[in-house]
Enzyme design. Structure first.
Site, PDB file in Angstrom:
ATOM      1  N   THR A   7       1.686   8.016   7.586  1.00 55.99           N
ATOM      2  CA  THR A   7       2.076   8.011   6.174  1.00 55.99           C
ATOM      3  C   THR A   7       2.828   9.288   5.836  1.00 55.99           C
ATOM      4  OG1 THR A   7       0.166   6.746   5.462  1.00 55.99           O
ATOM      5  CG2 THR A   7       1.060   8.272   3.850  1.00 55.99           C
TER       6      THR A   7
ATOM      7  N   ARG B 179      -5.766  -5.490   1.942  1.00 60.91           N
ATOM      8  CA  ARG B 179      -6.334  -4.133   2.015  1.00 60.91           C
ATOM      9  C   ARG B 179      -5.341  -3.115   1.415  1.00 60.91           C
ATOM     10  NH1 ARG B 179      -4.802   1.082   4.295  1.00 60.91           N
ATOM     11  NH2 ARG B 179      -6.693   2.182   4.848  1.00 60.91           N
ATOM     12  N   VAL B 180      -5.892  -2.235   0.590  1.00 61.42           N
ATOM     13  CA  VAL B 180      -5.095  -1.139   0.033  1.00 61.42           C
ATOM     14  C   VAL B 180      -5.786   0.161   0.435  1.00 61.42           C
ATOM     15  CG1 VAL B 180      -4.391   0.005  -2.119  1.00 61.42           C
ATOM     16  CG2 VAL B 180      -4.200  -2.484  -1.912  1.00 61.42           C
ATOM     17  N   GLY B 181      -5.023   1.128   0.876  1.00 59.09           N
ATOM     18  CA  GLY B 181      -5.595   2.405   1.305  1.00 59.09           C
ATOM     19  C   GLY B 181      -5.586   3.443   0.201  1.00 59.09           C
ATOM     20  N   ASP B 182      -5.673   4.677   0.618  1.00 56.90           N
ATOM     21  CA  ASP B 182      -5.724   5.793  -0.339  1.00 56.90           C
ATOM     22  C   ASP B 182      -4.357   6.159  -0.918  1.00 56.90           C
ATOM     23  OD1 ASP B 182      -4.977   6.596   2.354  1.00 56.90           O
ATOM     24  OD2 ASP B 182      -4.930   8.648   1.573  1.00 56.90           O
TER      25      ASP B 182
ATOM     26  N   THR C 234      -3.166  12.083   4.613  1.00 56.97           N
ATOM     27  CA  THR C 234      -2.715  11.108   5.597  1.00 56.97           C
ATOM     28  C   THR C 234      -3.896  10.803   6.500  1.00 56.97           C
ATOM     29  OG1 THR C 234      -1.149  10.696   7.400  1.00 56.97           O
ATOM     30  CG2 THR C 234      -1.792  12.977   7.052  1.00 56.97           C
ATOM     31  N   GLY C 235      -3.915   9.617   7.062  1.00 56.62           N
ATOM     32  CA  GLY C 235      -5.037   9.252   7.909  1.00 56.62           C
ATOM     33  C   GLY C 235      -5.798   8.080   7.338  1.00 56.62           C
TER      34      GLY C 235
ATOM     35  N   GLY D  89      -7.464   5.864   5.162  1.00 57.96           N
ATOM     36  CA  GLY D  89      -7.588   5.855   3.706  1.00 57.96           C
ATOM     37  C   GLY D  89      -9.006   5.662   3.211  1.00 57.96           C
TER      38      GLY D  89
HETATM   39  N1  ASP Z   1      -3.521   6.754   4.598  1.00 57.83           N
HETATM   40  C1  ASP Z   1      -2.923   5.497   4.996  1.00 57.83           C
HETATM   41  C2  ASP Z   1      -3.833   4.368   4.638  1.00 57.83           C
HETATM   42  O1  ASP Z   1      -5.032   4.473   4.847  1.00 57.83           O
HETATM   43  C3  ASP Z   1      -2.636   5.414   6.439  1.00 57.83           C
HETATM   44  C4  ASP Z   1      -1.782   6.482   7.017  1.00 57.83           C
HETATM   45  O2  ASP Z   1      -1.952   7.666   6.709  1.00 57.83           O
HETATM   46  O3  ASP Z   1      -0.893   6.138   7.807  1.00 57.83           O
HETATM   47  O4  ASP Z   1      -3.342   3.354   4.209  1.00 57.83           O
END
Ligand code: ASP
Length: 333
Positions: free
Chosen positions: A191, A219-222, A242-243, A245
């Site tokens: 991200t 699904r929705v992330g952070d 990033t990472g 979520g």
């Molecule tokens: N933070 C993003 C999510 O969980 C993933 C990513 O960092 O690539 O959707």
């Protein structure tokens, strides 16, 4: 207004003293209000996650040089990465969910706590621009799915097929080995989160992603969640994540980083502490999260659960002509 606030701080600090909760309380309340006048430090800065942050920051500074502000820096940098069809985690070319749909999330925020966000959008090439439109043109903060897509069409954004041949092939390969299970791993997390400070002292941030690869549909992330994947407080600084979520949302990570900075932590210390919250509260062998923070005077910091997290940092003082550009390895921060 200012004197009643001062009176409140004085009384609250006295109460905190009698309760024995000491200095962090008074520090927390001594931060300037969000409506404090913004004074440019004469320094412009931009920090963005991962290697692609280098090009995003270059694009952000080009937007600044063309007369733009911190928000324009963010939008320009994010759009560049969204348009890169080779990147597998942002915009066109992003890896799809387990059913083969590319669904995107993005958000943007400015120094006055205006925020805009879109999540679970398909066929929209530039979710960061749509998020900015939500912020600037609607009374809302967040639009999701079909409603966000409808708004994009109303704005004249042409529907775009985001599933590239490269991403489709990767998904087809995944299907042969996966048993249709979404898998948590520490590899897929590119991200882009971006933070910018312009010469006038305005801060802004943005985040854009296709989310975790092969996630469940819906699904929705952070990344589009204000406070989780991004937070900006113009009086303090900004942070982005990033990472995985789910780990960021459970700990409201970016808000935590900025609050810690408001209480006196440096960007580096605040990112470190937000990472410790994750380490203390859940098993982390299989997950990666990295935080990046930029203070209102242009100081930067970043930290991650595991090694391998890097970010790009560009800065220029008004007196210096050239932009200093560095790629920082946050593993040992
Ligand atoms: N933070 C993003 C999510 O969980 C993933 C990513 O960092 O690539 O959707």
């Amino acid at each position: 207004m200012a004197s009643s606030r001062r009176k409140f701080i004085k009384e609250a600090t006295a109460i905190a003293g009698t309760l024995g909760i000491g200095s962090w309380w008074s520090k927390a309340w001594s931060r300037p209000p969000v409506s404090a006048p913004f004074e440019g430090s004469g320094r412009a800065a931009m920090a963005s996650t991962w290697n692609h942050g280098m090009l995003a920051n270059d694009e952000g500074f080009s937007a600044l040089d063309a007369g733009g502000n911190a928000l324009d820096m963010i939008e320009a940098g994010a759009r560049l990465v969204e348009a890169d069809a080779e990147g597998l985690s942002v915009g066109i070319g992003g890896l799809p969910d387990r059913d083969g749909n590319v669904t995107l999330d993005a958000c943007i925020m400015d120094h006055t706590q205006n925020a805009g966000s879109v999540c679970f959008v398909q066929n929209v090439a530039h979710p960061i621009t749509l998020a900015r439109k939500v912020m600037e043109e609607t009374p809302h903060v967040m639009l999701a799915g079909a409603g966000a897509e409808q708004y994009a069409r109303e704005l004249g954004m042409k529907p775009t097929n985001l599933l590239t041949v490269k991403a489709r092939k990767a998904w087809e390969k995944w299907q042969t080995t996966s048993n249709y299970e979404p898998v948590i791993n520490i590899e897929n997390h590119d991200t882009i989160g971006l933070l910018a400070l312009d010469h006038e002292g305005r801060l802004a941030g943005g985040c854009t992603t296709s989310g975790v690869a092969y996630k469940m549909h819906g699904r929705v992330g952070d990344s589009p969640i204000i406070g989780a994947g991004l937070y900006v407080d113009g009086a303090v600084g900004g942070a982005t994540a990033t990472g995985l979520g789910e780990a960021v949302m459970r700990t409201v990570g970016s808000f935590l980083v900025v609050e810690l900075m408001g209480q006196g932590a440096s960007p580096q210390e605040a990112c470190y502490e937000a990472v410790q919250r994750i380490i203390r509260s859940m098993p982390t062998d299989d997950l990666q999260v990295g935080y990046l923070a930029l203070g209102r005077n242009g100081e930067v910091g970043g930290h991650a659960v595991h090694g391998g997290f890097n970010y790009a940092f560009h800065q220029r003082s008004e007196t210096q002509g050239t932009v200093q550009r560095v790629l920082i390895d946050a593993s040992h921060g």
